[in-house]
Design an enzyme around this catalytic site. Structure first.
Site, PDB file in Angstrom:
ATOM      1  N   CYS A  93       2.947  18.018   6.653  1.00  0.00           N
ATOM      2  CA  CYS A  93       4.408  17.860   6.620  1.00  0.00           C
ATOM      3  C   CYS A  93       5.091  19.091   7.214  1.00  0.00           C
ATOM      4  CB  CYS A  93       4.863  17.556   5.193  1.00  0.00           C
ATOM      5  SG  CYS A  93       6.565  16.974   5.083  1.00  0.00           S
ATOM      6  N   GLU A 128      -2.412  13.005   0.833  1.00  0.00           N
ATOM      7  CA  GLU A 128      -2.598  12.878  -0.620  1.00  0.00           C
ATOM      8  C   GLU A 128      -1.559  11.960  -1.252  1.00  0.00           C
ATOM      9  OE1 GLU A 128       1.038  14.994  -0.688  1.00  0.00           O
ATOM     10  OE2 GLU A 128      -0.650  15.092   0.692  1.00  0.00           O
ATOM     11  N   GLY A 153      -8.024 -24.978  -8.995  1.00  0.00           N
ATOM     12  CA  GLY A 153      -8.564 -24.896 -10.342  1.00  0.00           C
ATOM     13  C   GLY A 153      -9.066 -26.223 -10.869  1.00  0.00           C
ATOM     14  N   HIS A 155       1.699  12.722   4.528  1.00  0.00           N
ATOM     15  CA  HIS A 155       1.034  13.214   3.316  1.00  0.00           C
ATOM     16  C   HIS A 155      -0.273  12.449   3.094  1.00  0.00           C
ATOM     17  CE1 HIS A 155       4.072  15.892   1.415  1.00  0.00           C
ATOM     18  NE2 HIS A 155       4.905  15.185   2.172  1.00  0.00           N
TER      19      HIS A 155
END
Length: 1036
Positions: free
Chosen positions: A223, A309, A516, A307
Site C-alpha cells: 500500500c 493480508e 431433493g 493488501h
C-alpha cells in the site's frame, strides 16, 4: 456490509469520513476489544477507531452474532466518533466518482458547518505510527527465526499476525521516521498507511540508503509502502481522481497472467510509465490500468499497492508473504519475467443440451441459462445445435439457435443427433440435472469419444466427482475440509447399518436426484424405512448424512476459468436454517449475519474446492454453519448452472450463464468485458449496495393430500426476487410479489389462507412455527400480533434473531400506524413519518388498511408531500464506475434517480442494437487487453464519466458513454410489457416466451420496450432483452 470493525480500526482511514456503500450496516455488532497473548488486538486492526465519522444508509439497530459484545452505535459512542444514517450513500459515491475525492463534514440538523480542514495537508503517518520500537517474538521453535524490521506507517495488526504467527519470524516494528539504515536485520518491510507518500521523506531517504548500501537485503512494501519503495527507487507518484477503495479490486499478476481479487484503500498511485532501469511492473489493475505493484529484475525488492493480508477482504494474494519469506531464507536475487495474453481458438459447432419439460426443481431458470449460452455462441460465430423438447421456452424460439431438435434429452436421442450433425463440442452445464445425467451416460458409453465430441467447460470426471457422494467426500477431506458425516448405501440393510453408525436423526437422500427427490429426516428406524423405500424407488444409491438441523445454510456462486482465475460472484444466506431445501427457503443476498472472518474464510474454501475438482465455468457450493461457533460443513457442490445461479445472476447483474459459456469456449475472465459497465473486466466480484430477497411460491392448496410441512424435498413451483435498499423493504416487496392477495408482512394473509395451506390443521401457531410451511412468514406476523417475542419465535423456528428483529420492527411500525387510526392523524404525524413507513416497505394499501382509509387517500397524501420512490440501477459495482445498464429497481431509501425517463434517454449505440443481440446477430464482442494505465490518473482535461481506453485491438462496437440528461430529440414511443410474475400451476414459462416475443417485436418495429417483472428464472428479466428492465412487483 461485513468488515466494518476491521475497516474502522484500520489506520489507513485516519482523517477520513468513511462512507459504506452497502446500505445495511451493524448487523453482527462488534467483537470484544480483547488482546491476544502477544498484546495485539485479537479481532481488530488497530487500538482505536481512525475515521473521523461514519456514514451509512440504513443502520441495523438489531445485532446478532455469537461473538458480538456490543452494537456498532455503542462502540462509536465509546470512541467519540459520530455516525449518521438515513443518507443516500449511492448518491455520494456517484458524486465522488464524477467529481473526485472531496472535503466533507457531518452536520446534524441546523448546526453550523465546521471550518474545513484538509487532512491531506497533515502528516497523517506521523499521527498513526508507533512512537518507539516494539518487538514481537514468535513461539519458540527449533531454529532462530529471521529478524524483519517493519516500518510502521500505519500498519494493520493483521500484518503483524502474518509475520509472527504464520511466517514465525521475529518482527521489530519501528516508527515511520526511525533511522533503520544502521540496524542489523534480515529483511525490511514497509507498511500501509494514510495520506500523501511525499509527506514521508524521512522514510524514503532511509529506505534509499539501505537499497544503496545493502542491495541484497529483501524489501517488501504494501500500500503506502509500495509508493515509498517506488519513490526510493526513483519513480514518481500521483494523486488519483477517486482512488481504489474496497475489497473487490481485480489485479493481474504480470508474471503469470492470473487475476486476483484484492483489498485496497488508497488515493495515490505509482506512475510506472518511466520506471528506472532494472524495475518492472509486477501487478496492474484490471479495471483502470493503474499500477498495482513493481519489482526489481535482479534485486530481492518488490511491493504491491493492495493488501495481501486483507482483513477486511479476501486473502487470495497472501502467497506474496511466502514469496518474501523464501527470498528471506536464502535467495540472493530473482529473475522477473512477464507473460502476454493469447486469445482462445474458436470451434465451429456446439451441441447444447436443454432441460426438457419443466419439473419441480428444474424450471424456467434453465431456459434463461440455455438462452445465454446460445447468445455467447452466436457472438463467437459458433453454430449452435439445441436439443430441447419443451416448446414453451424462449431458447426454442426461431432465430436463436441455429438448429433445434425437439426430441427427449436422453442418451438414445442425443446419440442420433450427434450422428447427424457431428458437433465439435458439448454444453452439458446449461440444462440442469437432466442434461448433466445425459452427458455422464454418453461419456461412460463411449459415444462422445467415438464421435470426437469434447465436453466444454467442466469435464465429466469433475462432474462425477461432485455428484458421487463418496468420491466428493474423499476429495473434500483430501484438501483439509470437512463434509457432514455421511455414507452411501446400495441396499436397505446397508443403509440401516450406516444410519446406526452415524446416529439418529439422519438425513436420507437419493443420489443423482433433482430437488431433493426422495429425501427427508429420519428420527428412528421406522422413519428410516419409509424414506429408504421412497429413495430407492428413484435411485440405485442413497446417501445417509448427519443431521445439521438448526445450522445456518449459505451458498457461494463461484466462477473459475482455464487459467485458474477464480472469483465469487455472490454469496447468499437462507433465512431458514438447515432442514429446509434451499429451493424451498427464503434466501437473502448478500448474507446478513456473517462477520468478515466467516465470509472470507468460506469464500477461500469455496475457491479451494472448485480448484481441487477442476471446475471450469460456474459452480455452486453450499455450507452449513454453526450459529454458535465458526464450525462449518460443506454440504454439496453443483458443478453446473442451477436455480441459485439464475438468482445470483439477477441479484448481482453478473451474467453467470453467458460468462460460463465464454469460459467453456476458452476465454479467460480477464479478457472478458463486464457487460454492465462495459468498461471494466469480467474478472471482478460484484459490489451490492442493495438487499435482495428470494421468496418461493407453493400451490399446495391445489393438492389437499400433499404434506404441507417443508423439508429437504422441493415442493415449490416458482419464486420471486425483490430488490431494495433495506431488508424490511425487500421482504415486504417479496411477500406481495409471491401472493397478490398479501399486502406484506401482515397476519391477514395467514388468517385467510391457513385453511388450505397451513401446517397446523387446528390453527396452533406454535406448531405452525415449529414446522416450516408455505405460510411461515405470515404466521410469524400473526405470532407477533399474538404477543410472541423475538426470542420466543427464534426458539420455535431457529431463524436468526437478526431477521426476526427486523421483522419485529415492521410489526411495531404497523402497530404505530394502527394507533393513529385515521388519515387525519397520519397527516399530523408528518411527511418524515410516512417516508419512514415507505422505507420499511409498506405499500399504500397496507398503510390505508392500518389507518382505516383507502390506498388512494394515502397515495394522494404521499404525492402532496412529494414522497416518491427513486429509480436505482443494478450496476454490479455500487456506482464506483459509470454503468450503462438498464437494470433498475425502485426504493424509498434514496434521494435521487440514477436514470431519466425512457422516452428522453439518448441510448448508446450498443443499447440501440440490443434487439440484434437478443437474436445473436451482433458482431463478435472482441476481447480486450489491460486498460491504458495513463487514463487512470486524475487530469483536469479528463471527463468525469470517461471510461478508460483499452490497449490492443479495439472493439468493433465501442459504446459511447451513456447520457443521463434529456436529449433534444423528440421522445421515442415506449411501451410497457408486464411479465407474469411468479411461476405457478397454470402460468409458467410459456408467458415468459410471450413477454420476450412481445419485447422483441416492439423493438424490431423501432419502438422502445420496458419490462416489469419479478421472476429471476425468466429470460424476460435478462437485462439485455429490453430497453428498460424494472425488477419490481407488477401491481398498481
Amino acid at each position: 456490509m461485513m468488515g466494518y470493525p476491521e475497516s474502522l480500526t484500520d489506520p489507513s482511514f485516519a482523517g477520513q469520513i468513511l462512507v459504506l456503500t452497502y446500505p445495511l450496516v451493524g448487523n453482527y455488532g462488534v467483537p470484544p476489544e480483547e488482546e491476544d497473548e502477544k498484546g495485539m488486538p485479537r479481532y481488530l486492526e488497530g487500538r482505536k477507531i481512525y475515521p473521523v465519522a461514519v456514514v451509512v444508509s440504513e443502520y441495523s439497530f438489531v445485532a446478532s452474532h455469537y461473538a458480538a459484545v456490543k452494537s456498532l452505535s455503542q462502540w462509536l459512542e465509546e470512541h467519540k466518533v459520530p455516525g449518521i444514517f438515513g443518507v443516500d450513500t449511492r448518491a455520494i459515491t456517484k458524486r465522488l466518482r464524477e467529481e473526485g475525492s472531496a472535503l466533507g463534514a457531518v452536520v446534524v440538523g441546523s448546526d453550523p458547518a465546521p471550518e474545513w480542514e484538509n487532512p491531506n495537508l497533515r502528516n497523517l503517518v506521523a499521527e498513526v505510527s508507533v512512537s518507539s520500537p516494539q518487538m514481537y517474538e514468535p513461539d519458540a521453535g527449533d531454529a532462530e527465526p529471521p529478524l524483519i524490521v517493519a516500518v510502521d506507517c500505519g500498519m494493520k495488526f493483521n500484518i503483524v499476525r502474518y509475520f509472527v504467527y504464520y511466517l514465525r519470524v521475529r518482527l521489530r516494528v519501528v516508527p515511520w521516521d526511525y533511522d533503520f539504515s544502521k540496524d542489523e536485520f534480515d529483511g525490511l518491510f514497509i507498511s500501509n498507511g494514510p495520506g500523501d507518500p511525499e509527506k514521508c521523506e524521512a522514510t524514503v531517504q532511509c529506505l534509499r540508503r539501505v537499497m544503496q548500501e545493502r542491495p541484497q537485503v529483501p524489501i517488501f512494501g504494501i500500500c503506502l509502502g509500495h509508493q515509498l519503495l517506488a519513490l526510493a527507487a526513483g519513480c514518481k507518484t500521483y494523486k488519483m481522481k477517486f482512488g481504489n477503495r474496497g475489497v473487490n479490486q481485480p489485479c493481474v499478476d504480470l508474471r503469470t497472467g492470473r487475476c486476483y481479487i484484492t483489498s485496497q484503500n488508497h488515493g495515490f498511485a505509482v506512475d510506472d510509465t518511466q520506471l528506472p532501469p532494472g524495475w518492472e511492473p509486477l501487478f496492474v489493475n484490471a479495471n483502470d490500468g493503474s499500477n498495482e505493484g513493481i519489482g526489481h529484475k535482479e534485486k530481492p525488492w518488490l511491493s504491491v499497492q493492495f493488501h495481501p493480508e486483507a482483513c477486511c477482504g479476501p486473502v487470495d494474494t497472501a502467497f506474496l508473504f511466502d514469496e518474501f519469506f523464501k527470498v528471506l531464507r536464502g535467495a540472493s536475487g530473482r529473475s522477473l519475467t512477464t507473460v502476454s495474453y493469447k486469445h482462445p481458438q474458436a470451434i465451429s459447432k456446439v451441441l447444447v443440451l436443454g432441460s426438457g419439460g419443466l419439473t419441480i426443481g428444474q424450471a424456467g431458470e434453465f431456459d434463461y441459462s440455455g438462452s445465454q449460452a446460445i447468445k455467447a455462441l452466436r457472438e463467437q460465430k459458433v453454430q449452435s445445435v439445441l436439443i430441447n423438447p419443451n416448446i414453451a421456452t424462449v431458447q426454442t424460439s426461431r432465430g436463436l439457435a441455429d438448429q433445434i431438435f425437439f426430441v427427449p434429452v436422453t442418451p438414445e436421442f442425443v446419440t442420433k443427433v450427434i450422428e447427424k450433425v457431428r458437433p465439435d463440442g458439448l454444453f452439458a452445464a446449461f440444462g440442469g440435472q437432466t442434461a448433466l445425467n445425459c452427458a455422464v451416460q454418453l461419456h461412460r458409453s463411449g459415444v462422445l469419444q467415438k464421435y470426437g465430441v469434447r465436453v466444454l467447460g467442466t469435464q465429466i470426471e469433475s462432474i462425477v466427482a461432485t455428484e458421487d457422494r463418496e468420491i466428493f467426500k474423499a476429495g473434500v477431506e483430501s484438501i483439509g475440509e470437512q463434509c457432514a458425516k455421511s455414507a452411501c448405501a446400495n441396499t436397505m440393510e446397508e443403509a440401516r447399518q450406516v444410519a446406526k453408525e452415524i446416529g439418529f436423526p439422519v438425513l436420507v437422500r437419493a443420489a443423482f436426484a433433482l430437488g431433493g427427490l426422495g429425501s427427508g429426516f429420519a428420527s428412528n428406524e421406522e422413519d428410516l424405512d419409509v424414506l429408504l423405500t421412497r429413495a430407492f424407488a428413484t435411485s440405485s444409491q442413497v446417501i445417509i448424512d448427519e443431521c445439521l438441523k438448526g445450522w445456518k445454510e449459505l451458498e457461494y456462486e463461484v466462477v473459475r476459468d482455464a487459467k485458474d482465475n477464480c472469483l465469487v460472484v455472490c454469496n447468499m444466506e437462507n433465512l431458514d436454517p438447515m432442514g429446509v431445501h434451499t429451493g424451498e427457503s427464503i434466501v437473502v443476498a448478500p448474507s446478513q449475519t456473517l462477520n468478515n472472518f466467516e465470509y472470507h474464510h468460506l469464500r477461500a474454501v469455496a475457491i479451494k474446492v472448485i480448484r481441487h475438482f477442476g471446475i471450469v465455468g460456474e459452480a455452486n457450493i453450499q455450507y452449513a454453519l454453526d450459529p454458535h461457533s465458526s464450525q462449518y460443513r460443506i454440504v454439496e457442490v453443483n458443478a453446473r448452472l442451477s436455480r441459485s445461479s439464475a438468482l445470483a445472476s439477477k441479484a448481482t447483474g453478473y451474467p453467470l450463464a453467458y460468462v460460463a459459456a465464454k469460459l467453456a469456449l476458452g476465454h479467460d475472465l480477464v479478457s472478458l468485458r463486464n457487460m454492465v459497465t462495459r468498461s471494466t473486466t469480467a474478472c471482478f466480484e460484484p459490489s451490492l449496495d442493495y438487499c435482495v430477497v428470494k421468496m418461493p411460491r407453493w400451490d399446495i392448496d391445489k393438492f389437499p393430500t400433499v404434506e404441507r410441512t417443508l423439508g429437504t424435498q422441493m415442493k415449490s413451483v416458482g419464486e420471486v426476487m425483490s430488490i431494495a435498499r433495506s431488508f424490511p423493504e425487500a421482504m415486504q416487496k417479496a411477500l406481495r410479489m409471491v401472493n397478490e392477495g398479501s399486502v406484506g408482512f401482515d397476519e391477514s394473509w395467514y388468517l385467510r389462507a391457513r385453511a388450505g395451506a397451513a401446517v397446523s390443521k387446528d390453527g396452533n401457531i406454535e406448531e405452525e412455527l415449529q414446522k416450516p410451511g408455505p405460510l411461515r412468514m405470515w404466521a410469524i406476523a400473526h405470532a407477533f400480533q399474538q404477543g410472541f417475542t423475538v426470542e420466543t419465535v427464534h426458539a420455535l423456528t431457529r431463524i436468526d434473531r437478526w431477521f426476526l428483529g427486523k421483522l419485529f420492527s415492521v410489526h411495531q411500525a404497523r402497530k404505530r400506524m394502527e394507533s393513529l387510526g385515521s388519515l387525519e392523524k397520519l397527516t399530523e404525524a408528518g411527511p418524515e413519518f410516512l417516508r419512514r413507513m415507505k422505507q420499511l416497505g409498506f405499500c399504500d394499501r397496507q398503510i390505508g388498511k392500518a389507518i382505516k382509509d383507502s390506498d388512494l387517500a394515502v397515495m394522494q397524501l404521499r404525492a402532496g408531500w412529494h414522497i416518491r420512490p427513486c429509480v436505482k440501477q443494478v450496476d454490479t459495482l455500487a456506482a464506483e464506475f459509470p454503468a450503462q445498464t438498464n437494470y433498475l429497481y425502485l426504493t424509498y431509501v434514496g434521494e435521487e434517480n440514477d436514470v431519466v425517463p425512457l422516452g428522453n434517454e439518448q441510448l448508446a449505440a450498443h443499447k440501440a442494437a440490443l434487439y440484434d443481440t437478443a437474436f445473436g446477430s451482433r458482431l463478435e464482442e472482441s476481447g480486450f487487453q489491460l486498460p491504458d494505465k495513463m487514463h487512470a490518473r486524475a487530469s483536469p482535461c479528463q471527463k468525469a464519466n470517461a471510461s478508460p481506453m483499452w490497449k490492443g485491438k479495439a472493439s468493433k462496437q465501442e459504446p459511447p458513454p451513456l447520457e443521463l440528461v434529456p436529449s433534444q430529440k423528440p421522445e421515442v414511443p415506449a411501451y410497457i410489457v408486464l411479465g407474469s410474475g411468479c411461476y405457478r400451476i397454470g402460468a409458467s414459462v410459456e408467458f415468459d416466451w410471450s413477454a420476450v416475443s412481445a419485447v422483441r417485436t416492439i423493438r424490431q418495429t423501432g419502438h422502445r420496450a420496458l419490462v416489469i417483472n419479478c421472476n429471476p428464472e425468466t429470460v424476460s428479466t435478462d437485462y439485455d432483452e429490453s430497453d428498460r428492465l424494472y425488477f419490481e412487483e407488477p401491481s398498481t
